[in-house]
Design a protein around this motif. Structure first.
Motif, PDB file in Angstrom:
ATOM      1  N   ALA A 212       0.850  -1.195   0.000  1.00 22.06           N
ATOM      2  CA  ALA A 212       0.000   0.000   0.000  1.00 22.06           C
ATOM      3  C   ALA A 212       0.888   1.249   0.000  1.00 22.06           C
ATOM      4  CB  ALA A 212      -0.897  -0.010   1.235  1.00 22.06           C
ATOM      5  N   THR A 213       0.393   2.321  -0.589  1.00 23.68           N
ATOM      6  CA  THR A 213       1.181   3.555  -0.652  1.00 23.68           C
ATOM      7  C   THR A 213       1.070   4.322   0.671  1.00 23.68           C
ATOM      8  OG1 THR A 213      -0.720   4.734  -1.558  1.00 23.68           O
ATOM      9  CG2 THR A 213       0.838   3.774  -3.130  1.00 23.68           C
ATOM     10  N   SER A 214       2.012   5.229   0.867  1.00 21.88           N
ATOM     11  CA  SER A 214       2.012   6.002   2.116  1.00 21.88           C
ATOM     12  C   SER A 214       2.735   7.319   1.894  1.00 21.88           C
ATOM     13  CB  SER A 214       2.695   5.210   3.233  1.00 21.88           C
ATOM     14  OG  SER A 214       4.012   4.878   2.852  1.00 21.88           O
ATOM     15  N   GLN A 215       2.581   8.197   2.865  1.00 22.51           N
ATOM     16  CA  GLN A 215       3.330   9.458   2.806  1.00 22.51           C
ATOM     17  C   GLN A 215       3.891   9.760   4.186  1.00 22.51           C
ATOM     18  OE1 GLN A 215       1.580  13.541   2.125  1.00 22.51           O
ATOM     19  NE2 GLN A 215       2.573  13.283   0.149  1.00 22.51           N
ATOM     20  N   ASP A 216       5.172  10.107   4.197  1.00 26.29           N
ATOM     21  CA  ASP A 216       5.906  10.431   5.417  1.00 26.29           C
ATOM     22  C   ASP A 216       5.863  11.949   5.626  1.00 26.29           C
ATOM     23  OD1 ASP A 216       7.679  10.276   7.539  1.00 26.29           O
ATOM     24  OD2 ASP A 216       9.448   9.964   6.289  1.00 26.29           O
ATOM     25  N   HIS A 217       6.295  12.405   6.777  1.00 27.19           N
ATOM     26  CA  HIS A 217       6.443  13.843   7.076  1.00 27.19           C
ATOM     27  C   HIS A 217       7.849  14.015   7.623  1.00 27.19           C
ATOM     28  CE1 HIS A 217       2.187  13.069   6.981  1.00 27.19           C
ATOM     29  NE2 HIS A 217       1.888  14.357   7.036  1.00 27.19           N
ATOM     30  N   VAL A 240      -2.023  11.001  -3.499  1.00 22.28           N
ATOM     31  CA  VAL A 240      -1.234  11.558  -4.611  1.00 22.28           C
ATOM     32  C   VAL A 240      -0.801  10.441  -5.565  1.00 22.28           C
ATOM     33  CG1 VAL A 240       0.957  11.477  -3.308  1.00 22.28           C
ATOM     34  CG2 VAL A 240       0.712  13.082  -5.210  1.00 22.28           C
ATOM     35  N   VAL A 241      -0.716   9.201  -5.063  1.00 16.90           N
ATOM     36  CA  VAL A 241      -0.385   8.066  -5.933  1.00 16.90           C
ATOM     37  C   VAL A 241      -1.706   7.525  -6.506  1.00 16.90           C
ATOM     38  CG1 VAL A 241       0.819   5.864  -6.171  1.00 16.90           C
ATOM     39  CG2 VAL A 241       1.629   7.550  -4.514  1.00 16.90           C
ATOM     40  N   THR A 242      -2.157   8.175  -7.560  1.00 18.49           N
ATOM     41  CA  THR A 242      -3.375   7.741  -8.248  1.00 18.49           C
ATOM     42  C   THR A 242      -3.063   6.436  -8.989  1.00 18.49           C
ATOM     43  OG1 THR A 242      -2.685   8.927 -10.208  1.00 18.49           O
ATOM     44  CG2 THR A 242      -4.064  10.153  -8.635  1.00 18.49           C
ATOM     45  N   PRO A 243      -4.079   5.729  -9.480  1.00 20.71           N
ATOM     46  CA  PRO A 243      -3.786   4.522 -10.256  1.00 20.71           C
ATOM     47  C   PRO A 243      -2.838   4.800 -11.420  1.00 20.71           C
ATOM     48  CG  PRO A 243      -6.104   4.557  -9.648  1.00 20.71           C
ATOM     49  CD  PRO A 243      -5.535   5.881  -9.220  1.00 20.71           C
ATOM     50  N   ALA A 244      -2.990   5.947 -12.065  1.00 16.60           N
ATOM     51  CA  ALA A 244      -2.102   6.259 -13.202  1.00 16.60           C
ATOM     52  C   ALA A 244      -0.664   6.453 -12.731  1.00 16.60           C
ATOM     53  CB  ALA A 244      -2.598   7.513 -13.925  1.00 16.60           C
ATOM     54  N   VAL A 245      -0.495   7.153 -11.608  1.00 16.27           N
ATOM     55  CA  VAL A 245       0.855   7.352 -11.079  1.00 16.27           C
ATOM     56  C   VAL A 245       1.441   6.001 -10.643  1.00 16.27           C
ATOM     57  CG1 VAL A 245       2.200   8.403  -9.203  1.00 16.27           C
ATOM     58  CG2 VAL A 245       0.450   9.761 -10.377  1.00 16.27           C
ATOM     59  N   HIS A 246       0.607   5.165 -10.028  1.00 14.13           N
ATOM     60  CA  HIS A 246       1.046   3.834  -9.602  1.00 14.13           C
ATOM     61  C   HIS A 246       1.629   3.055 -10.783  1.00 14.13           C
ATOM     62  CE1 HIS A 246       0.834  -0.153  -7.722  1.00 14.13           C
ATOM     63  NE2 HIS A 246       0.614   0.449  -6.563  1.00 14.13           N
ATOM     64  N   ASN A 247       0.911   3.068 -11.894  1.00 17.12           N
ATOM     65  CA  ASN A 247       1.406   2.348 -13.077  1.00 17.12           C
ATOM     66  C   ASN A 247       2.724   2.919 -13.571  1.00 17.12           C
ATOM     67  OD1 ASN A 247      -0.728   0.606 -13.110  1.00 17.12           O
ATOM     68  ND2 ASN A 247      -1.927   1.788 -14.603  1.00 17.12           N
ATOM     69  N   ARG A 248       2.818   4.253 -13.584  1.00 19.51           N
ATOM     70  CA  ARG A 248       4.076   4.880 -14.013  1.00 19.51           C
ATOM     71  C   ARG A 248       5.229   4.467 -13.106  1.00 19.51           C
ATOM     72  NH1 ARG A 248       4.015  10.037 -16.482  1.00 19.51           N
ATOM     73  NH2 ARG A 248       6.276   9.815 -16.362  1.00 19.51           N
ATOM     74  N   VAL A 249       4.972   4.443 -11.794  1.00 21.14           N
ATOM     75  CA  VAL A 249       6.048   4.107 -10.843  1.00 21.14           C
ATOM     76  C   VAL A 249       6.516   2.673 -11.075  1.00 21.14           C
ATOM     77  CG1 VAL A 249       6.617   3.809  -8.405  1.00 21.14           C
ATOM     78  CG2 VAL A 249       5.204   5.756  -9.119  1.00 21.14           C
ATOM     79  N   MET A 250       5.562   1.757 -11.243  1.00 21.48           N
ATOM     80  CA  MET A 250       5.946   0.366 -11.487  1.00 21.48           C
ATOM     81  C   MET A 250       6.732   0.244 -12.795  1.00 21.48           C
ATOM     82  SD  MET A 250       5.074  -1.683  -9.054  1.00 21.48           S
ATOM     83  CE  MET A 250       4.975  -3.320  -9.777  1.00 21.48           C
ATOM     84  N   HIS A 251       6.259   0.887 -13.832  1.00 23.76           N
ATOM     85  CA  HIS A 251       6.841   0.737 -15.167  1.00 23.76           C
ATOM     86  C   HIS A 251       8.158   1.494 -15.328  1.00 23.76           C
ATOM     87  CE1 HIS A 251       7.209   1.730 -19.492  1.00 23.76           C
ATOM     88  NE2 HIS A 251       6.796   0.485 -19.654  1.00 23.76           N
ATOM     89  N   ASP A 252       8.216   2.708 -14.792  1.00 23.84           N
ATOM     90  CA  ASP A 252       9.390   3.566 -15.040  1.00 23.84           C
ATOM     91  C   ASP A 252      10.459   3.408 -13.954  1.00 23.84           C
ATOM     92  OD1 ASP A 252       7.763   4.524 -17.033  1.00 23.84           O
ATOM     93  OD2 ASP A 252       7.507   6.538 -16.176  1.00 23.84           O
TER      94      ASP A 252
END
Ligand code: AMP
Ligand code: GLY
Length: 432
Positions: A212-217, A240-252
């Motif tokens: 699962a995604t998360s955000q630190d401070h 902020v990690v939308t499904p589209a961003v998720h795919n980009r992160v995995m792929h790129d």
């Protein structure tokens, strides 16, 4: 089965807590652990840190698998030591852990594999570093090369701050991470604008199971002000990690990194953590790689994990992560870190902690207080480190998780306690 968790922070407490819930796990040993893991049901501390002792313990106790929390033992080769002794362990080899332990290695690796990140140069000569920031201009980022627990970074808005950062890392060395031979290096990189998120995956050398995604401070004070820390709080999921961003992160990012490490002869096994900067158009770039779970990210991620963590580790060690999926609680988790007076630069130890047994369960959420820098002296829990407790809550919405966590924080206190009052603020702004 008996399992062993190496480390002493809130991340390791969360790992031990989650592993202890597995029906297949009879006992979780934590080496060396803290006052929280000492009292967690199903867990027991063992006062060991040296590798030969840990290896001997794992043999004697017939430990089914070992999990490593922090970067230090990974960078020193604990995984190599366990594997050489024929023991099952989840974590990267010393060579693969360089993705975190050397920024210089990580940066050149990303360049070789076309993984998006900030432009950078490395310097050991102070005069050359000063000249470089003059020609690049501000804002600019100056980092100590080496493990600095999130503290060796200066995000300089002005040239004066950049020069002062270089002086602190290469001059008087107050911020330096020195190598055994006494030298130090700085990485100077392009400033990236955007919003940060933590993307962590389990990797078995070839296959990837994203968590699962998360955000630190990272900053000490409300409003993202003050010095950088190891992390003052987190929440999951990170919108902020939308499904589209998720795919980009995995792929790129994630897949090229895993394939690149395998191709370079250092297959990555362990938690691969990409610290991301996501710009306004949804383009993710890597701020840094870590070779482990984040802390405090682990607390919120594991709080939402419904799957059996022991089984996920079994698959990860067997190289069969492609055959499993992780199931997540649809609710939001949020954790607030309580830090010692003087953290991050000079944490004061010894304060007595009030109210740590506090455990609040409500109809729409639950809390758990994960311990970090704590120990027990004469029946009293005391502060022994910079980050002391991570007060974690689950709620139907992020706002409700936030309220439940802060209600639980109210019950706890110690002299000089520092914490942020605005954990979750970015996601709450997006949603309202
Ligand atoms: P690091 O230890 O590399 O994760 O850096 C600590 C923090 O400094 C990050 O979480 C960011 O908030 C910030 N930071 C690091 N590098 C950059 C960069 N190139 N641009 C903007 N912010 C950065
Ligand atoms: N929370 C940031 C880290 O674990 O590196």
């Amino acid at each position: 089965m008996k399992v062993l968790v190496i480390g002493a922070g809130a991340r390791e407490h969360a790992l031990a807590w989650k592993l202890a819930q597995s029906p297949r796990v009879q006992k979780v040993y934590v080496a060396p652990g803290n006052a929280g893991t000492a009292h967690e049901p199903g867990c027991e501390n063992v006062a060991l840190t040296a590798f030969p002792e840990l290896v001997a313990f794992a043999h004697t106790e017939q430990i089914a698998l070992t999990v490593v929390g922090p970067e230090g033992p990974l960078a020193e080769g604990v995984v190599d030591a366990f594997r050489a002794a024929g023991l099952r362990i989840f974590g990267p080899s010393r060579a693969a852990a360089q993705l975190e332990s050397s920024k210089d290695f990580a940066k050149s690796f990303m360049a070789r594999h076309h993984i998006p990140t900030a432009r950078y140069r490395t310097f050991s000569d102070a005069a050359a570093a000063h000249a470089h920031v003059e020609s690049e201009g501000a804002p600019i980022v100056v980092k100590a090369d080496g493990l600095a627990a999130g503290k060796g970074v200066v995000v300089a808005q002005t040239l004066a701050e950049a020069h002062a950062g270089i002086d602190a890392m290469l001059g008087d060395k107050t911020l330096a991470v020195q190598y055994a031979d006494g030298t130090a290096r700085v990485v100077i990189e392009e400033f990236m604008a955007g919003e940060e998120a933590s993307f962590i995956a389990m990797v078995d050398g070839r296959h990837v199971l994203p968590l699962a995604t998360s955000q630190d401070h990272k900053r000490l004070k409300d409003g993202d002000l003050g010095p950088n820390t190891g992390g003052m709080g987190a929440y999951s999921p990170a919108p902020v990690v939308t499904p589209a961003v998720h795919n980009r992160v995995m792929h790129d990012i994630i897949r090229p990194a895993v394939e690149g490490m395998a191709r370079e002869g250092m297959p990555f096994t362990g938690f691969l953590y990409a610290g991301l900067m996501i710009d306004g158009a949804g383009n993710p770039r890597v701020v840094e790689f870590n070779a482990r779970l984040g802390d405090p990210e682990a607390e919120v991620i594991l709080f939402r994990l419904n799957s059996d963590l022991f089984e996920l580790f079994e698959h990860a060690i067997d190289g069969t992560l492609d055959t499993v999926e992780a199931e997540w609680d649809r609710r939001a988790a949020l954790t607030v870190v309580l830090a010692a007076a003087g953290y991050p630069h000079a944490p004061q130890k010894g304060a007595a902690i009030r109210g740590v047994a506090a455990k609040v369960d409500t109809a729409n959420g639950a809390t758990h207080v994960f311990h970090a820098g704590t120990a027990e002296r004469d029946g009293q829990v005391i502060v022994t480190g910079g980050r002391v407790l991570a007060v974690t809550a689950l709620g139907d919405s992020l706002r409700s998780a936030q309220r439940i966590a802060y209600d639980a924080v109210e019950l706890i206190g110690f002299d000089g306690m520092q914490f942020r009052h605005d954990i979750g603020h970015r996601a709450l702004k997006i949603r309202t």
